[in-house]
Design a protein around this motif. Structure first.
Motif, PDB file in Angstrom:
ATOM      1  N   GLY A   9       7.426   3.405  -9.540  1.00  0.00           N
ATOM      2  CA  GLY A   9       6.038   2.920  -9.538  1.00  0.00           C
ATOM      3  C   GLY A   9       5.112   4.064  -9.944  1.00  0.00           C
ATOM      4  O   GLY A   9       5.566   5.135 -10.361  1.00  0.00           O
ATOM      5  N   SER A  38       7.238   2.009 -14.051  1.00  0.00           N
ATOM      6  CA  SER A  38       6.726   0.641 -14.217  1.00  0.00           C
ATOM      7  C   SER A  38       7.922  -0.286 -14.393  1.00  0.00           C
ATOM      8  O   SER A  38       9.015   0.169 -14.765  1.00  0.00           O
ATOM      9  CB  SER A  38       5.831   0.601 -15.474  1.00  0.00           C
ATOM     10  N   SER A  39       7.718  -1.569 -14.134  1.00  0.00           N
ATOM     11  CA  SER A  39       8.815  -2.512 -14.412  1.00  0.00           C
ATOM     12  C   SER A  39       8.909  -2.771 -15.917  1.00  0.00           C
ATOM     13  O   SER A  39       9.881  -3.344 -16.395  1.00  0.00           O
ATOM     14  CB  SER A  39       8.608  -3.816 -13.634  1.00  0.00           C
ATOM     15  N   THR A  85       5.420   1.192  -5.263  1.00  0.00           N
ATOM     16  CA  THR A  85       5.265  -0.121  -5.896  1.00  0.00           C
ATOM     17  C   THR A  85       4.543  -1.069  -4.931  1.00  0.00           C
ATOM     18  O   THR A  85       4.428  -0.772  -3.734  1.00  0.00           O
ATOM     19  CB  THR A  85       6.666  -0.681  -6.191  1.00  0.00           C
ATOM     20  N   PRO A  86       4.096  -2.247  -5.407  1.00  0.00           N
ATOM     21  CA  PRO A  86       3.544  -3.247  -4.472  1.00  0.00           C
ATOM     22  C   PRO A  86       4.576  -3.660  -3.417  1.00  0.00           C
ATOM     23  O   PRO A  86       5.790  -3.498  -3.610  1.00  0.00           O
ATOM     24  CB  PRO A  86       3.175  -4.411  -5.396  1.00  0.00           C
ATOM     25  N   GLN A  89       8.157  -5.007  -3.671  1.00  0.00           N
ATOM     26  CA  GLN A  89       9.113  -4.143  -4.363  1.00  0.00           C
ATOM     27  C   GLN A  89       9.368  -2.867  -3.566  1.00  0.00           C
ATOM     28  O   GLN A  89       9.510  -1.789  -4.133  1.00  0.00           O
ATOM     29  CB  GLN A  89       8.580  -3.792  -5.761  1.00  0.00           C
ATOM     30  N   ASP A 107       5.724   3.953   0.630  1.00  0.00           N
ATOM     31  CA  ASP A 107       4.360   3.643   1.077  1.00  0.00           C
ATOM     32  C   ASP A 107       4.367   2.422   1.990  1.00  0.00           C
ATOM     33  O   ASP A 107       5.326   1.668   2.060  1.00  0.00           O
ATOM     34  CB  ASP A 107       3.386   3.514  -0.106  1.00  0.00           C
ATOM     35  N   LYS A 180      -5.932  -5.177 -11.020  1.00  0.00           N
ATOM     36  CA  LYS A 180      -4.506  -5.297 -10.678  1.00  0.00           C
ATOM     37  C   LYS A 180      -4.265  -5.138  -9.180  1.00  0.00           C
ATOM     38  O   LYS A 180      -3.437  -5.828  -8.585  1.00  0.00           O
ATOM     39  CB  LYS A 180      -3.725  -4.169 -11.382  1.00  0.00           C
ATOM     40  N   ASP A 199      -2.684  -4.692   4.480  1.00  0.00           N
ATOM     41  CA  ASP A 199      -3.089  -3.588   3.607  1.00  0.00           C
ATOM     42  C   ASP A 199      -3.729  -2.446   4.381  1.00  0.00           C
ATOM     43  O   ASP A 199      -3.367  -1.279   4.195  1.00  0.00           O
ATOM     44  CB  ASP A 199      -4.068  -4.143   2.557  1.00  0.00           C
TER      45      ASP A 199
HETATM   46  N1  LIG Z   1      -0.997   5.156   2.041  1.00  0.00           N
HETATM   47  C1  LIG Z   1      -2.102   4.697   1.539  1.00  0.00           C
HETATM   48  O1  LIG Z   1      -3.175   5.121   1.933  1.00  0.00           O
HETATM   49  C2  LIG Z   1      -2.048   3.671   0.438  1.00  0.00           C
HETATM   50  C3  LIG Z   1      -3.156   3.484  -0.392  1.00  0.00           C
HETATM   51  C4  LIG Z   1      -3.041   2.569  -1.451  1.00  0.00           C
HETATM   52  C5  LIG Z   1      -1.879   1.836  -1.613  1.00  0.00           C
HETATM   53  N2  LIG Z   1      -0.838   2.005  -0.759  1.00  0.00           N
HETATM   54  C6  LIG Z   1       0.408   1.236  -0.918  1.00  0.00           C
HETATM   55  O2  LIG Z   1       1.049   1.712  -2.098  1.00  0.00           O
HETATM   56  C7  LIG Z   1       1.706   0.651  -2.775  1.00  0.00           C
HETATM   57  C8  LIG Z   1       1.176   0.566  -4.200  1.00  0.00           C
HETATM   58  O3  LIG Z   1      -0.207   0.269  -4.178  1.00  0.00           O
HETATM   59  P1  LIG Z   1      -1.162   0.577  -5.443  1.00  0.00           P
HETATM   60  O4  LIG Z   1      -2.531   0.229  -5.049  1.00  0.00           O
HETATM   61  O5  LIG Z   1      -0.881   1.928  -5.972  1.00  0.00           O
HETATM   62  O6  LIG Z   1      -0.606  -0.503  -6.470  1.00  0.00           O
HETATM   63  P2  LIG Z   1      -0.810  -0.504  -8.054  1.00  0.00           P
HETATM   64  O7  LIG Z   1      -0.761  -1.933  -8.479  1.00  0.00           O
HETATM   65  O8  LIG Z   1      -1.984   0.319  -8.422  1.00  0.00           O
HETATM   66  O9  LIG Z   1       0.473   0.251  -8.599  1.00  0.00           O
HETATM   67  C9  LIG Z   1       1.777  -0.259  -8.488  1.00  0.00           C
HETATM   68  C10 LIG Z   1       2.663   0.382  -9.536  1.00  0.00           C
HETATM   69  O10 LIG Z   1       4.004  -0.031  -9.331  1.00  0.00           O
HETATM   70  C11 LIG Z   1       4.577  -0.376 -10.601  1.00  0.00           C
HETATM   71  N3  LIG Z   1       5.696  -1.298 -10.377  1.00  0.00           N
HETATM   72  C12 LIG Z   1       5.677  -2.575  -9.944  1.00  0.00           C
HETATM   73  N4  LIG Z   1       6.936  -3.067  -9.874  1.00  0.00           N
HETATM   74  C13 LIG Z   1       7.759  -2.054 -10.262  1.00  0.00           C
HETATM   75  C14 LIG Z   1       9.161  -1.934 -10.417  1.00  0.00           C
HETATM   76  N5  LIG Z   1       9.986  -2.954 -10.140  1.00  0.00           N
HETATM   77  N6  LIG Z   1       9.661  -0.749 -10.852  1.00  0.00           N
HETATM   78  C15 LIG Z   1       8.863   0.299 -11.156  1.00  0.00           C
HETATM   79  N7  LIG Z   1       7.509   0.235 -11.020  1.00  0.00           N
HETATM   80  C16 LIG Z   1       6.975  -0.922 -10.580  1.00  0.00           C
HETATM   81  C17 LIG Z   1       3.414  -0.984 -11.364  1.00  0.00           C
HETATM   82  O11 LIG Z   1       3.666  -1.011 -12.742  1.00  0.00           O
HETATM   83  C18 LIG Z   1       2.302  -0.017 -10.978  1.00  0.00           C
HETATM   84  O12 LIG Z   1       2.366   1.130 -11.797  1.00  0.00           O
HETATM   85  C19 LIG Z   1       1.438  -0.590  -1.944  1.00  0.00           C
HETATM   86  O13 LIG Z   1       2.517  -0.859  -1.095  1.00  0.00           O
HETATM   87  C20 LIG Z   1       0.205  -0.235  -1.137  1.00  0.00           C
HETATM   88  O14 LIG Z   1       0.136  -0.925   0.107  1.00  0.00           O
HETATM   89  C21 LIG Z   1      -0.913   2.905   0.256  1.00  0.00           C
END
Ligand SMILES: NC(=O)c1ccc[n+]([C@@H]2O[C@H](COP(=O)([O-])OP(=O)(O)OC[C@H]3O[C@@H](n4cnc5c(N)ncnc54)[C@H](O)[C@@H]3O)[C@@H](O)[C@H]2O)c1
Length: 383
Positions: A9, A38-39, A85-86, A89, A107, A180, A199
């Motif tokens: 991710g 990325s996927s 990743t979300p 995943q 995460d 997104k 979240d």
């Molecule tokens: N700890 C924190 O404070 C915090 C803050 C924000 C987000 N998060 C968590 O982080 C995770 C991601 O959130 P985000 O806001 O960065 O999401 P985002 O949508 O910005 O990014 C997700 C990334 O994962 C990639 N992805 C999706 N499926 C994939 C796969 N099968 N293989 C490889 N890459 C893949 C996407 O292409 C994208 O680049 C979530 O679980 C969210 O809850 C935590």
């Protein structure tokens, strides 16, 4: 020695992946060597190029990354895999990584469901590998100071706690546009059964249990979906009972228009209380029943060992979100390196969120949504 790191991710336009990369770089304990960003293999390749990785270490899928890194000579293969990743995943890549012998940084929320979280716990236990769950707010020095003060009982037995996590960025139906981050967070197939409670409610819940050292045992939730057409909760308030009988209040909302990310916790014993908020992260207010309020500051000589261990700069030099995140990375690295060297890590480093917190976070999601749907006033918190 640097730990060789891979990332799953965190590709183009992603939010938290870049934060993880900064956190990993801050103390020179990791070197990013590989990724499946990325996927979409084209996007993964583009991200790898931008990061200056060797083309043969940038993979088109996480399955390829794990299989091909595992096949490399031990001196070359990555040791730790960060998964950003979300939510839908999280489980499969984490399971595969642990079973293939990699340590994992994952995460929150840990998985898509509580059942997956329990399964991951079994996998992690059997693998002997370590997992760090990035609950950012526990990485702040003055949050650690708050925990240490409450544990020392200087404020007396805990009687009341308030934890708040208000955001405003989902005040409009952002998921209808090209945001997104809003799109998957409001989609039950990708986010899980909760929206705001999963979240950011999980962060608030984790912060409450971490700072107080107590566990939630009962809850009574009011869960709302305020924005018309949204499929998951975007607002909620929860009454809680803690394991020592104290009561607590948790709010998590993403429709508090105008709020940014104002995480705040207040905890009161019978002698006084303390208050910490992210917008003034280097300060901990300590309030007394019979004397004036004290302002405790990070980077000073009078804070405890945990706060000192998690501070890099002298007082007056603001450290914030990225440094708190880096503290999780650093403590985890110290534990992984000590295990590999057959030594013990510094005791303060053992303090990073792990599988146990991940399982409780997933239990929070399931319990809070069930309570919101229930007509009973109080329901037991079950794991
Ligand atoms: N700890 C924190 O404070 C915090 C803050 C924000 C987000 N998060 C968590 O982080 C995770 C991601 O959130 P985000 O806001 O960065 O999401 P985002 O949508 O910005 O990014 C997700 C990334 O994962 C990639 N992805 C999706 N499926 C994939 C796969 N099968 N293989 C490889 N890459 C893949 C996407 O292409 C994208 O680049 C979530 O679980 C969210 O809850 C935590």
């Amino acid at each position: 020695m640097k730990l060789r790191l891979a990332m799953i991710g965190g590709g183009p336009g992603a939010f938290i992946g870049a934060v993880h990369r900064i956190a990993a770089a801050l103390d020179s304990l990791y070197e990013l060597k590989a990724g499946a960003f990325s996927s979409d293999p084209t996007k993964s390749k583009a991200a790898g190029e931008l990061l200056g990785l060797a083309p043969d270490r940038v993979y088109g899928s996480y399955q390829d990354l794990i299989a091909q890194e595992k096949a490399r000579p031990a001196a070359e293969r990555v040791q730790v895999i960060a998964i950003v990743t979300p939510n839908h995943q999280h489980f499969e890549p984490a399971r595969l990584a642990l079973e293939s012998g990699f340590d994992v940084i994952l995460d929150k929320p840990m998985t898509f469901s509580l059942a997956e979280a329990k399964q991951l716990q079994t996998v992690a236990d059997a693998s002997g590998r370590l997992l760090c769950l990035t609950h950012t707010y526990t990485g702040y020095p003055m949050v650690k100071q708050a925990r240490e003060m409450l544990a020392s009982n200087v404020l007396g037995p805990i009687r009341k706690a308030y934890v708040e996590y208000p955001q405003g960025w989902l005040s409009r139906p952002e998921e209808g546009g090209d945001n997104k981050q809003a799109a998957w967070r409001t989609d039950p197939a990708k986010s899980g059964i909760a929206g705001a409670m999963g979240d950011i409610g999980t962060h608030a819940f984790n912060l409450l249990e971490y700072v107080t050292g107590l566990e939630v045992v009962k809850l009574c939730a009011d869960i709302n979906t305020v924005v018309a057409g949204r499929r998951l909760d975007d607002d909620g308030a929860v009454l809680l009972k803690l394991s020592n009988g104290a009561s607590a209040v948790l709010i998590a909302t993403q429709i508090a228009a105008g709020e940014e990310n104002n995480v705040k916790i207040r905890v009161y014993g019978d002698q006084g209380g303390l208050e910490w908020q992210q917008v003034d992260a280097n300060t901990l207010q300590v309030k007394w029943l019979d004397k004036p309020t004290e302002i405790w500051r990070a980077g000073t000589g009078y804070v405890g060992a945990a706060a000192q261990h998690n501070t890099r700069t002298p007082s007056g030099h603001p450290e914030g979100y990225l440094e708190a995140f880096a503290n999780l990375y650093r403590n985890f690295a110290l534990c992984v390196l000590a295990r590999d060297a057959g030594t013990l890590p510094p005791p303060e480093a053992l303090d990073y969120p792990s599988i146990k917190e991940g399982v409780r976070g997933m239990a929070f999601i399931e319990n809070v949504i069930a309570s919101g749907r229930s007509t009973e006033k109080w329901t037991e918190f079950t794991v």
